[in-house]
Write an enzyme that holds these catalytic residues in place. Sequence first.
Site, PDB file in Angstrom:
ATOM      1  N   ALA A  85      46.656  34.263  32.655  1.00  0.00           N
ATOM      2  CA  ALA A  85      45.556  35.213  32.531  1.00  0.00           C
ATOM      3  C   ALA A  85      45.624  36.088  31.294  1.00  0.00           C
ATOM      4  O   ALA A  85      44.731  36.902  31.059  1.00  0.00           O
ATOM      5  CB  ALA A  85      45.518  36.105  33.776  1.00  0.00           C
ATOM      6  N   ASN A  93      53.190  37.151  37.161  1.00  0.00           N
ATOM      7  CA  ASN A  93      53.384  36.051  36.225  1.00  0.00           C
ATOM      8  C   ASN A  93      53.024  36.467  34.806  1.00  0.00           C
ATOM      9  O   ASN A  93      53.647  36.025  33.835  1.00  0.00           O
ATOM     10  CB  ASN A  93      52.551  34.835  36.644  1.00  0.00           C
ATOM     11  N   HIS A  99      44.246  43.168  32.344  1.00  0.00           N
ATOM     12  CA  HIS A  99      45.564  43.015  31.743  1.00  0.00           C
ATOM     13  C   HIS A  99      45.551  43.685  30.375  1.00  0.00           C
ATOM     14  O   HIS A  99      44.718  43.357  29.531  1.00  0.00           O
ATOM     15  CB  HIS A  99      45.929  41.539  31.605  1.00  0.00           C
TER      16      HIS A  99
END
Length: 265
Positions: free
Chosen positions: A122, A188, A218
């Site tokens: 991502a 992750n 993010h």
Amino acid sequence: MHLGLIGYGTIAADLLRVLAAEGAAPAALDVLARAGRVDAARARLGGGQIHVDAADLIAARPDLVVEAATHEAVAGPVCACLRAGLPVLIVSIGALANPEVEASVREAAIAGGTQAFLCNGAVGGIDMLGAARLSGLARVTYTSRKPPGAWKGTRAEDMLDLAALTEPTTFYTGTARDAAAQYPKNANVAATVALAGAGFDATDVQMIADPGVTANIHEVSVRSGAVNFDLRLEGLPAPDNPKTSLSTIYSLARAVLNRAAPLAI
């Protein structure tokens, strides 16, 4: 491409859907499933050879194996495939926060004369972060900001009344190594940033439950000898699993397509 899959959940099913839409459906498919889950795997994936033993997947000799399962799979069948000379694309990168697992993956790839590829998932900017590392890193921070519901089933649920939050609340501050260990289904990206950059123990991580957002956000901040940058990505949550950013699936599909493309970028 003859594709091997370890795991057959949302990510695996959506990967096959995207590959088919791009005209690149696997010419052959071999899937490793847990014992007793063969029928579920076949129903979800709609075909392919289903195996319950890693040895049978290895014997099929796929061109590429994609791990889209769990951290435990990285220490188990992933290492077995690497040792047998099969290249593996790993999605559960957080497993490498365990130094013993990371060492096992490296040793298995060397023994098999092949490579373990890590899916960016991502997050973006990993290529530039890796380049910045060579120039010397002064600071790398990663912040994960998600809607409260995306943190259900994690330790955050024990610390916060997620349904009652009215403002952004930081519930984790620490290293990427601890983040990946404590929040294996959510960290992750933290592990990816750490491996590309300053390492697990020198990468600072914050996790935030924010009722004011609807996307998985993010943020990566890098200061180095060659380049400084701040990156913010808003990944839409996967419909079947809000803990997973939809962009992870497309990032994985891109990595698989690049393995077979005559011109890859």
